[in-house]
Design a protein around this motif. Sequence first.
Motif, PDB file in Angstrom:
ATOM      1  N   ALA A  56      25.508   1.276   9.336  1.00  0.00           N
ATOM      2  CA  ALA A  56      24.395   0.577   8.698  1.00  0.00           C
ATOM      3  C   ALA A  56      23.102   0.741   9.491  1.00  0.00           C
ATOM      4  CB  ALA A  56      24.736  -0.901   8.534  1.00  0.00           C
ATOM      5  N   ILE A  57      23.181   0.614  10.813  1.00  0.00           N
ATOM      6  CA  ILE A  57      21.983   0.731  11.642  1.00  0.00           C
ATOM      7  C   ILE A  57      21.412   2.144  11.561  1.00  0.00           C
ATOM      8  CG2 ILE A  57      21.147   0.717  14.032  1.00  0.00           C
ATOM      9  CD1 ILE A  57      23.116  -1.611  14.533  1.00  0.00           C
ATOM     10  N   GLY A  58      22.283   3.141  11.669  1.00  0.00           N
ATOM     11  CA  GLY A  58      21.816   4.522  11.580  1.00  0.00           C
ATOM     12  C   GLY A  58      21.160   4.823  10.248  1.00  0.00           C
ATOM     13  N   PHE A  59      21.762   4.322   9.174  1.00  0.00           N
ATOM     14  CA  PHE A  59      21.243   4.551   7.828  1.00  0.00           C
ATOM     15  C   PHE A  59      19.865   3.911   7.656  1.00  0.00           C
ATOM     16  CE2 PHE A  59      20.840   3.451   3.323  1.00  0.00           C
ATOM     17  CZ  PHE A  59      21.244   4.626   2.694  1.00  0.00           C
ATOM     18  N   VAL A  60      19.759   2.636   8.001  1.00  0.00           N
ATOM     19  CA  VAL A  60      18.500   1.907   7.784  1.00  0.00           C
ATOM     20  C   VAL A  60      17.405   2.433   8.707  1.00  0.00           C
ATOM     21  CG1 VAL A  60      17.383  -0.351   7.913  1.00  0.00           C
ATOM     22  CG2 VAL A  60      19.670  -0.151   6.946  1.00  0.00           C
ATOM     23  N   ARG A  61      17.733   2.707   9.973  1.00  0.00           N
ATOM     24  CA  ARG A  61      16.729   3.219  10.915  1.00  0.00           C
ATOM     25  C   ARG A  61      16.141   4.531  10.417  1.00  0.00           C
ATOM     26  NH1 ARG A  61      14.296   0.991  15.269  1.00  0.00           N
ATOM     27  NH2 ARG A  61      14.871   2.508  16.822  1.00  0.00           N
ATOM     28  N   HIS A  62      17.017   5.406   9.942  1.00  0.00           N
ATOM     29  CA  HIS A  62      16.556   6.722   9.508  1.00  0.00           C
ATOM     30  C   HIS A  62      15.608   6.608   8.320  1.00  0.00           C
ATOM     31  CE1 HIS A  62      16.552  10.946   8.437  1.00  0.00           C
ATOM     32  NE2 HIS A  62      16.961  10.623   7.219  1.00  0.00           N
ATOM     33  N   PHE A  63      15.995   5.837   7.321  1.00  0.00           N
ATOM     34  CA  PHE A  63      15.169   5.785   6.114  1.00  0.00           C
ATOM     35  C   PHE A  63      13.948   4.885   6.287  1.00  0.00           C
ATOM     36  CE2 PHE A  63      19.146   7.496   4.428  1.00  0.00           C
ATOM     37  CZ  PHE A  63      18.631   8.619   3.796  1.00  0.00           C
ATOM     38  N   ALA A  64      13.975   3.964   7.237  1.00  0.00           N
ATOM     39  CA  ALA A  64      12.755   3.221   7.568  1.00  0.00           C
ATOM     40  C   ALA A  64      11.726   4.148   8.207  1.00  0.00           C
ATOM     41  CB  ALA A  64      13.077   2.055   8.503  1.00  0.00           C
ATOM     42  N   ALA A  65      12.205   5.042   9.098  1.00  0.00           N
ATOM     43  CA  ALA A  65      11.300   6.010   9.727  1.00  0.00           C
ATOM     44  C   ALA A  65      10.694   6.949   8.678  1.00  0.00           C
ATOM     45  CB  ALA A  65      12.047   6.824  10.782  1.00  0.00           C
ATOM     46  N   ARG A  66      11.504   7.364   7.732  1.00  0.00           N
ATOM     47  CA  ARG A  66      10.975   8.236   6.676  1.00  0.00           C
ATOM     48  C   ARG A  66       9.977   7.499   5.786  1.00  0.00           C
ATOM     49  NH1 ARG A  66      15.167  12.361   3.999  1.00  0.00           N
ATOM     50  NH2 ARG A  66      13.154  13.000   3.148  1.00  0.00           N
ATOM     51  N   THR A  67      10.217   6.211   5.575  1.00  0.00           N
ATOM     52  CA  THR A  67       9.279   5.424   4.776  1.00  0.00           C
ATOM     53  C   THR A  67       7.935   5.314   5.477  1.00  0.00           C
ATOM     54  OG1 THR A  67      11.060   4.134   3.769  1.00  0.00           O
ATOM     55  CG2 THR A  67       8.868   3.148   3.764  1.00  0.00           C
ATOM     56  N   MET A  68       7.944   5.051   6.773  1.00  0.00           N
ATOM     57  CA  MET A  68       6.689   4.932   7.506  1.00  0.00           C
ATOM     58  C   MET A  68       5.930   6.257   7.515  1.00  0.00           C
ATOM     59  SD  MET A  68       7.548   2.273  10.630  1.00  0.00           S
ATOM     60  CE  MET A  68       9.115   2.985  11.143  1.00  0.00           C
ATOM     61  N   GLU A  69       6.659   7.350   7.643  1.00  0.00           N
ATOM     62  CA  GLU A  69       6.011   8.663   7.578  1.00  0.00           C
ATOM     63  C   GLU A  69       5.406   8.885   6.192  1.00  0.00           C
ATOM     64  OE1 GLU A  69       7.112  13.429   7.896  1.00  0.00           O
ATOM     65  OE2 GLU A  69       8.677  11.930   7.593  1.00  0.00           O
ATOM     66  N   ALA A  70       6.148   8.512   5.149  1.00  0.00           N
ATOM     67  CA  ALA A  70       5.655   8.703   3.783  1.00  0.00           C
ATOM     68  C   ALA A  70       4.433   7.845   3.499  1.00  0.00           C
ATOM     69  CB  ALA A  70       6.763   8.390   2.782  1.00  0.00           C
ATOM     70  N   ILE A  71       4.385   6.645   4.065  1.00  0.00           N
ATOM     71  CA  ILE A  71       3.211   5.783   3.887  1.00  0.00           C
ATOM     72  C   ILE A  71       1.972   6.468   4.451  1.00  0.00           C
ATOM     73  CG2 ILE A  71       2.147   3.647   4.708  1.00  0.00           C
ATOM     74  CD1 ILE A  71       4.960   2.390   4.480  1.00  0.00           C
TER      75      ILE A  71
END
Length: 756
Positions: free
Chosen positions: A664-679
């Motif tokens: 769960a941590i790996g999944f959420v961390r990865h896609f949170a980082a991608r979200t911040m990059e996309a923003i």
Amino acid sequence: MQNSSHMARYGARLVTNGYAILPIAPGTKKPGRFQRGAWVDYPEWNRHAARPTTEVEVATWSAWPDCGVGLVGGAVAAIDIDIAEDAELALKIEKLARDRLGDTPALRIGRAPKRLLVYRAAEPFRGIKRHPLEVLCLGQQFLAYATHPDTGAPYAWPEEGLADLDISELPAITADAAAAFLEVAQAMLPEAVRQRGFIVKPSAHPHLTGHSQTGTMPAIQAALEWLPNAELDYDSWMRIGMALKGALGDEGKDVFAQWSAQAAKDVPGTTLKAWASFKPDRIGAGSIYHLALERGWKPDASLRLDGSMDCAEAHPAAGLLSQLGGTSKPSKETDDHTAYTLHMPDGLVGDLTAYMLSTARRPQPLLSLGASLCAIGALMGRNYRTESNLRSNLYIVGIADSGSGKNHAREIINEVFFEAGLAHHLGGNKIASGAGLLTALHRQPAILFQIDEFGMFLSAAADRKRSPRHITEILDNMTELYTAAGGVFLGAEYANRDGSNERRDINQPCLCVYGTTTPLHFWGALQGANVVDGSLARFLILPSDDDYPDENLAAGIRQAPPGLIHGLKALAAGGGLQSGNLTGMTAGQTTAVTPITVPMSDEAKARFKELSGTLTEELRAARGTAFTAILARIGENSLKLALIVAVGRDPARPIIDLSAAEWAIGFVRHFAARTMEAIERHVADTETEAHLKRLKEIIRAAGAKGITKSEITRSSQWLKARDRDEILLTLIESGDITTGMRDTGGRRAMVYRLSG
């Protein structure tokens, strides 16, 4: 300790008085952002010219240390009288402005006798410069409340400050009136005061200006011969100095001193002090070459312009050509994306996802997993909780292009829920209003909404200016319901309580939302305010890495595995451990329920404790940025996913072990980082900023080979030619893109590439 920054003292009052404001970095005259514990440049500050300043922004900026306040031109215009040597002349020009434009009460003094008069613009117009006089307006900003970088004292308002003046109290001026004033004022200036500066025009030679910041000594000296210091204005003098330092580093100190000494007013000590203060990061050789080319310089073919290249070049653009031959180094973020591998969890989440993939015409693993997590989360809602009382309510958005197969997961969930007799957990395909959402939850407190074209829905729900209130209330209710899952959601009170208008309270609501959308619709729907206010942070955003996967031609008539249906039924019944009003439709909306508390292993507890410490450090570093809301939700979302996986593995005896925590941590961390990059790449507050980011994405997609101007034109036909050219020039001057040459169809063509 009370915050004594200028922004904290005056920001809210200025906004109330009708002004658009922005943060100013302490000790400077330019907009800045306090990011990761330090002040940095704010290159996209003029987004604030197109919309009012929000309360959230003022509150955020007020927390930044020593933050000054700038005013954005457009609604206001300012007469800047930049005359330092002759106080009597400065006062005469001020009197002329008051006589011709109106007797404004807003006079600002920074370093006397220089002065600035503020007016209201009848219509926004572009600023006009006639050195040493200037009318500041659209696309420009000026300081209102800050500490002057030269005097060390605050800017003064001898009569009335703008914090005490409503914008309607300022005299209104037009562009024509401002231009007429400047013509008369210029005639009053002695010839010695009418210094000439370098006017920067769009480059006709972008292949010579859009490359490395570093230049070579011979090329810089050759270009400077075309840029004599004939008593230049201060801004031009500073621009050349910073460009020289960016181009040559400390080796350029003597070059700058010699060039500056060409002017009679040169003070060597001041020149050296200015040189030491220069910290150029986006200006260098390209600016020197650009100005010289505009004045007729034709660089000799033997000159090597790009100082970042080791070898001599046969042509000034050859350094750029050699760069195009290789591949650019991937960014750290790209490396992280490549390193992450998506693993499917076991249990019901994995079983439901596997069924979706085996029956899909175009399998989408990530989107199928997101849909499964929401579906399982809705079924177990109100039946299970973590030791910290977190629940399984989730908001997930799957992003993929049209025709990519993103609808299949929703179809499967509908089918299996109906077959298992759990259709009452399904909400409608659309949410028509905030009240409609609450009515559905009141009828079934654990519910899943699956929304197609979620980007279009979000565009309407997030647009508080144009959308009706019943639509914007949907997003407001979703935001509040997200944090109310462990308690009681109190409904709205109505003046007339006639039965249909009774307040509707919901005990421990579990709202799960799974939306699908295209990238363009989703990112186009968001504004910076949605990032700052935290509404976006509640969503797990899952972008597909393969919009068009290989087609599964064996997909056809499908039959859900009996074991999957049985597992879903058992999950909805609380693993057989719950009874009475916690099963099926009889779960009371206002009835107090006592969910099963899912324990956590010691190893998992240690892992989440480690995550908490790491996130605390990252939040402190990101203080004052839009990303804190996303970082703050990583731990919560990780724990929710770990809970869902654990219950899906064993609804009767669930436990959150280390494997569930790590996944769960790996999944959420990865896609949170991608979200911040996309923003950073997509979210815009103005149309101009949105166009710039879309054009940058077109160039990014072309990769290392670059993209020609004609290809850019075909891909951006929504833009006018002039706007497209201005955006490209802006991206070149900011260092975001570079230019070069490549062979296309047997001939050489100029191409654009993303920097780095």
